[in-house]
Write a protein that holds these residues in place. Sequence first.
Motif, PDB file in Angstrom:
ATOM      1  N   LEU A  14       4.370  10.403 -11.913  1.00  0.00           N
ATOM      2  CA  LEU A  14       4.475  11.696 -11.253  1.00  0.00           C
ATOM      3  C   LEU A  14       3.257  11.951 -10.387  1.00  0.00           C
ATOM      4  N   ARG A  15       3.469  12.685  -9.280  1.00  0.00           N
ATOM      5  CA  ARG A  15       2.349  13.030  -8.412  1.00  0.00           C
ATOM      6  C   ARG A  15       2.208  14.544  -8.334  1.00  0.00           C
ATOM      7  N   ASN A  16       2.926  15.186  -7.419  1.00  0.00           N
ATOM      8  CA  ASN A  16       2.740  16.617  -7.196  1.00  0.00           C
ATOM      9  C   ASN A  16       3.818  17.487  -7.820  1.00  0.00           C
ATOM     10  N   LEU A  17       4.967  16.905  -8.110  1.00  0.00           N
ATOM     11  CA  LEU A  17       6.097  17.679  -8.610  1.00  0.00           C
ATOM     12  C   LEU A  17       6.712  17.020  -9.834  1.00  0.00           C
ATOM     13  N   GLU A  18       7.277  17.871 -10.701  1.00  0.00           N
ATOM     14  CA  GLU A  18       8.042  17.417 -11.853  1.00  0.00           C
ATOM     15  C   GLU A  18       9.367  18.170 -11.794  1.00  0.00           C
ATOM     16  N   ILE A  19      10.495  17.452 -11.736  1.00  0.00           N
ATOM     17  CA  ILE A  19      11.785  18.087 -11.513  1.00  0.00           C
ATOM     18  C   ILE A  19      12.779  17.646 -12.578  1.00  0.00           C
ATOM     19  N   TYR A  20      13.492  18.633 -13.137  1.00  0.00           N
ATOM     20  CA  TYR A  20      14.528  18.367 -14.122  1.00  0.00           C
ATOM     21  C   TYR A  20      15.786  19.131 -13.741  1.00  0.00           C
ATOM     22  N   ALA A  25       0.829  -1.211   0.000  1.00  0.00           N
ATOM     23  CA  ALA A  25       0.000   0.000   0.000  1.00  0.00           C
ATOM     24  C   ALA A  25       0.863   1.261   0.000  1.00  0.00           C
ATOM     25  N   GLU A  26       1.970   1.255   0.759  1.00  0.00           N
ATOM     26  CA  GLU A  26       2.860   2.416   0.806  1.00  0.00           C
ATOM     27  C   GLU A  26       3.496   2.683  -0.553  1.00  0.00           C
ATOM     28  N   ARG A  52       3.548   5.946  -5.570  1.00  0.00           N
ATOM     29  CA  ARG A  52       3.512   6.068  -7.026  1.00  0.00           C
ATOM     30  C   ARG A  52       2.221   6.679  -7.543  1.00  0.00           C
ATOM     31  N   GLY A  53       1.327   7.044  -6.651  1.00  0.00           N
ATOM     32  CA  GLY A  53       0.090   7.695  -7.069  1.00  0.00           C
ATOM     33  C   GLY A  53      -0.879   6.765  -7.780  1.00  0.00           C
ATOM     34  N   LEU A  54      -0.808   5.483  -7.485  1.00  0.00           N
ATOM     35  CA  LEU A  54      -1.681   4.508  -8.138  1.00  0.00           C
ATOM     36  C   LEU A  54      -2.895   4.195  -7.275  1.00  0.00           C
ATOM     37  N   SER A  55      -4.034   4.046  -7.911  1.00  0.00           N
ATOM     38  CA  SER A  55      -5.212   3.560  -7.196  1.00  0.00           C
ATOM     39  C   SER A  55      -5.087   2.054  -7.031  1.00  0.00           C
ATOM     40  N   LEU A  56      -5.903   1.496  -6.151  1.00  0.00           N
ATOM     41  CA  LEU A  56      -5.881   0.054  -5.957  1.00  0.00           C
ATOM     42  C   LEU A  56      -6.237  -0.646  -7.261  1.00  0.00           C
ATOM     43  N   ARG A  57      -7.231  -0.133  -7.950  1.00  0.00           N
ATOM     44  CA  ARG A  57      -7.635  -0.734  -9.225  1.00  0.00           C
ATOM     45  C   ARG A  57      -6.529  -0.590 -10.275  1.00  0.00           C
ATOM     46  N   GLY A  58      -5.854   0.578 -10.273  1.00  0.00           N
ATOM     47  CA  GLY A  58      -4.787   0.802 -11.238  1.00  0.00           C
ATOM     48  C   GLY A  58      -3.637  -0.168 -11.057  1.00  0.00           C
ATOM     49  N   LEU A  59      -3.253  -0.411  -9.803  1.00  0.00           N
ATOM     50  CA  LEU A  59      -2.179  -1.356  -9.549  1.00  0.00           C
ATOM     51  C   LEU A  59      -2.610  -2.772  -9.889  1.00  0.00           C
ATOM     52  N   ALA A  60      -3.839  -3.111  -9.534  1.00  0.00           N
ATOM     53  CA  ALA A  60      -4.328  -4.459  -9.821  1.00  0.00           C
ATOM     54  C   ALA A  60      -4.319  -4.729 -11.321  1.00  0.00           C
TER      55      ALA A  60
END
Length: 201
Positions: A100-106, A12-13, A18-26
């Motif tokens: 990506l979740r909240n930030l995009e860094i380059y 779960a952590e 990774r910003g995935l829902s339970l359904r998305g990971l499944a």
Amino acid sequence: MSEELELGRRIAEFRELRGLSLRGLATAAGVSSSFLSQLENGHSNASVASLRKIAGALGVTPAALLDASNGHTRGVLRGADRPTLPLDGAEKFVISQEPLRNLEIYAGSFAPGGSTGPDAYSHGNAQEFFIVVAGSITLELGAERYVMHKDDSIEFLSSVPHRIVNHSDGPAEVLWINSPPTGAEEVHAPLPPEPNPQNQA
């Protein structure tokens, strides 16, 4: 805490990291949502095959799911392993990893004369921070030009056309930080040449 609960908590952590829902990971792992839910809640155990599928979908090794010490991070991204986007006499390195979740860094490295390309560009409408880490660099932002030096920073909207160019005689290094992550870039006509950039520090 039982081994089943520990394993479920770590899955779960990593999923939330990774910003995935339970359904998305499944779906990505090829398992059912109900099985994954039971697994995360410690009501079921995973076979070796299922554990491999879930770990692969999360982008980690099965050992990482079984080790309680690293569930809060994806680990160190080594400089040599950063994905690289070649530019015009420069390189742009991806720091923030998918998903990506909240930030995009380059990070960027510009040789003398290097730039992000001949044209200005925009992308989405995010809050963008541009920071000079080393050397001197010119930011073309809308109709303005800003000559920036080490430790200088500026904040702007990523929807404003912008371009980076190194007019100095030495290399320069920079960081871009966007929140939230943005989509595809749009190309705009560059500013006309100007021998003495405005807004010099």
